[in-house]
Design a protein around this motif. Structure first.
Motif, mmCIF file in Angstrom:
data_model
loop_
_atom_site.group_PDB
_atom_site.id
_atom_site.type_symbol
_atom_site.label_atom_id
_atom_site.label_comp_id
_atom_site.label_asym_id
_atom_site.label_seq_id
_atom_site.Cartn_x
_atom_site.Cartn_y
_atom_site.Cartn_z
ATOM 1 N N LEU A 167 -49.384 -16.064 9.995
ATOM 2 C CA LEU A 167 -48.109 -16.147 9.289
ATOM 3 C C LEU A 167 -47.724 -17.555 8.843
ATOM 4 O O LEU A 167 -46.896 -17.709 7.953
ATOM 5 C CB LEU A 167 -46.992 -15.555 10.159
ATOM 6 N N GLY B 180 -45.081 -12.083 3.829
ATOM 7 C CA GLY B 180 -44.283 -13.194 3.323
ATOM 8 C C GLY B 180 -42.928 -13.271 4.009
ATOM 9 O O GLY B 180 -42.472 -14.359 4.394
ATOM 10 N N VAL B 181 -42.299 -12.126 4.201
ATOM 11 C CA VAL B 181 -40.987 -12.096 4.873
ATOM 12 C C VAL B 181 -41.148 -12.514 6.341
ATOM 13 O O VAL B 181 -40.357 -13.316 6.858
ATOM 14 C CB VAL B 181 -40.356 -10.687 4.765
ATOM 15 N N SER C 27 -43.455 -14.377 7.559
ATOM 16 C CA SER C 27 -43.774 -15.804 7.541
ATOM 17 C C SER C 27 -42.504 -16.626 7.386
ATOM 18 O O SER C 27 -42.334 -17.666 8.036
ATOM 19 C CB SER C 27 -44.753 -16.087 6.391
ATOM 20 N N MET C 28 -41.598 -16.139 6.533
ATOM 21 C CA MET C 28 -40.332 -16.821 6.332
ATOM 22 C C MET C 28 -39.531 -16.856 7.634
ATOM 23 O O MET C 28 -38.888 -17.866 7.961
ATOM 24 C CB MET C 28 -39.534 -16.082 5.245
ATOM 25 N N TYR D 46 -41.072 -19.485 9.824
ATOM 26 C CA TYR D 46 -40.730 -20.806 9.315
ATOM 27 C C TYR D 46 -39.307 -21.183 9.718
ATOM 28 O O TYR D 46 -39.028 -22.322 10.094
ATOM 29 C CB TYR D 46 -40.846 -20.831 7.782
ATOM 30 N N THR E 147 -46.104 -21.459 2.712
ATOM 31 C CA THR E 147 -47.010 -20.300 2.868
ATOM 32 C C THR E 147 -46.277 -18.993 2.604
ATOM 33 O O THR E 147 -46.829 -18.084 1.951
ATOM 34 C CB THR E 147 -47.599 -20.278 4.288
ATOM 35 N N CYS E 148 -45.030 -18.892 3.090
ATOM 36 C CA CYS E 148 -44.285 -17.644 2.898
ATOM 37 C C CYS E 148 -44.075 -17.364 1.414
ATOM 38 O O CYS E 148 -44.218 -16.220 0.952
ATOM 39 C CB CYS E 148 -42.957 -17.671 3.641
ATOM 40 N N PHE F 88 -47.299 -15.994 -0.054
ATOM 41 C CA PHE F 88 -47.474 -14.561 0.229
ATOM 42 C C PHE F 88 -46.613 -13.716 -0.710
ATOM 43 O O PHE F 88 -47.073 -12.721 -1.268
ATOM 44 C CB PHE F 88 -47.061 -14.241 1.672
#
Lengths: 198, 220
Positions: free
Chosen positions: A22, A185-186, A188-189, A192, B189-190, B193
């Motif tokens: 992620l 992506g979500v 990973s966000m 982060y 990175t997010c 994606f």
């Protein structure tokens, strides 16, 4: 106590702050191949965690040697590939000899658990500069363990939503692979944000 | 007679074979990144700038092309475990001149790309696709097919790098474009994606529209 906290920090760093999938986006293609079946995913995750941990141990000794050589950044990949190959062969032999049923169940993807970007990337990201190689062996072990567990964590998070991402309720254009990427992506966000990078 | 009038049942694969030459598989129906879902890591995490994407595309193209071609010379009688080890060893040797070339051509981008250059030697086109597809074809067709797959990845990653840099920073290669709304998250990175997911969805839609048009032409 100080050492233990440092080691725990190394493990948490690999698990959350530098999560293999992620945050670092290493091994995503491999994850997509195995995410649909829970048993396969667990077996793969355990195999990969073992691979990252054991290869990190060998990488510690390799880094101590490589740190003294000039232009080591050019042939470090060769050394790491040799390490991964040796552990892969050892894994095959041990599984075939002592866990034949598990070996038969996992033989079609066991090579994927060794030769993927997540394992090789973990060796490069392991704590301790190549030039001096002064990180402790335990740091490497805990980092490798954390990297494998981070992959397993991301796999479980994807598995939890897998059926919904592929269900017919989702728009046809985005069903499956595109939605998986958006979901990653979500997630990973979220990672982060939790680690304060955003 | 009966066979002359009998038509093949319609399926997307028949349609692709009839409307596109097989060489375009790697670019279109089996695009490495947007259809097959391979080599996602570098695309999501490392292609955050245009120049970085160019460097990544060059490294990927050279490492993959040379490694697969040399790997195709290995005898198939070797046990699979040994073959896969040899493919990655060949890749790690090919990496050395590629890294030296990158140090000359893209010195500023190497630090940002980090581990994503060396991990290319273990990418799915080398480890998986070579055995599944490339090595089953005659040499000339294999090279053409491989180049199409590589080109398919390169075009997408360069496009992604361009979009990400423009909309994350409002500039391209240091040249300010005057874009008022920027999304810095696209540089992370997010964001990679998310952009990749949207692009994969739009690409699928485009493919389906093309297939529907082709079906109409065949129907006529």
């Amino acid at each position: 106590m100080d050492t233990f906290l440092r080691l725990l920090g190394a493990c948490c760093a690999a698990l959350v702050i530098d999560n293999t999938i992620l945050v670092r986006a290493l091994g995503v293609s491999t994850l997509l191949n195995i995410a649909k079946d829970k048993k396969q995913l667990m077996a793969f995750g355990v195999s990969m965690t073992g691979m990252t941990t054991v290869t990190c141990i060998l990488a510690y000794f390799a880094d101590k040697f490589l740190g003294k050589l000039p232009y080591s950044h050019l042939y470090t990949p060769i050394i790491y590939v040799i390490i991964i190959s040796a552990v892969y062969v050892l894994e095959l032999v041990l599984l075939w000899r002592f866990a034949n049923k598990f070996f038969k169940r996992t033989r079609k993807f066991i090579h994927l658990s060794a030769f993927n970007c997540a394992v090789l990337g973990t060796l490069f990201l392991a704590p301790g500069p190549i030039q001096t190689g002064d990180a402790g062996l335990l740091s490497y072990i805990f980092f490798g363990l954390g990297a494998g567990l981070g992959f397993l964590l991301a796999s479980m998070l994807l598995f939890a939503a897998y059926d919904r991402l592929y269900s017919t309720d989702m728009p046809d254009t985005f069903r499956g692979f595109p939605l998986v990427l958006l979901y990653l992506g979500v997630l990973s966000m979220v990672f982060y944000t939790l680690t304060g990078r955003i | 007679m009966a066979n002359d009038t009998q038509q093949k049942p319609f399926s997307p694969d028949n349609l692709t074979a009839m409307t596109y030459p097989p060489l375009l598989d790697g670019l279109w129906s089996k695009n490495t990144l947007l259809a097959a879902g391979m080599v996602i890591g570098p695309a999501a995490a490392a292609s955050s700038t245009f120049k970085g994407s160019l460097a990544l595309a060059m490294a990927f193209s050279l490492i993959t092309a040379v490694t697969v071609v040399i790997g195709s010379l290995l005898p198939r009688t070797l046990v699979y475990a040994l073959r896969i080890i040899l493919y990655t060893l060949i890749g790690s040797l090919v990496y050395i001149p590629v890294q030296l070339l990158l140090e000359i051509t893209f010195p500023g981008e190497l630090l940002a790309l980090g581990v994503f250059i060396p991990v290319l030697l273990i990418n799915p086109l080398i480890v998986i696709r070579s055995e599944q597809r490339f090595f089953k074809q005659p040499k000339e067709r294999m090279i053409a097919d491989l180049l199409m797959h590589i080109l398919g990845f390169d075009l997408v990653i360069i496009l992604l790098g361009f979009i990400r840099e423009v909309f994350a920073t409002g500039a391209i290669n240091g040249y300010i474009l005057g874009i008022h709304f920027t999304f810095p998250i696209l540089g992370a990175t997010c964001g990679g994606f998310l952009l990749l997911g949207v692009t994969a969805g739009l690409f699928r839609r485009l493919r389906r529209l093309a297939m529907a048009n082709a079906k109409k032409k065949i129907g006529k």
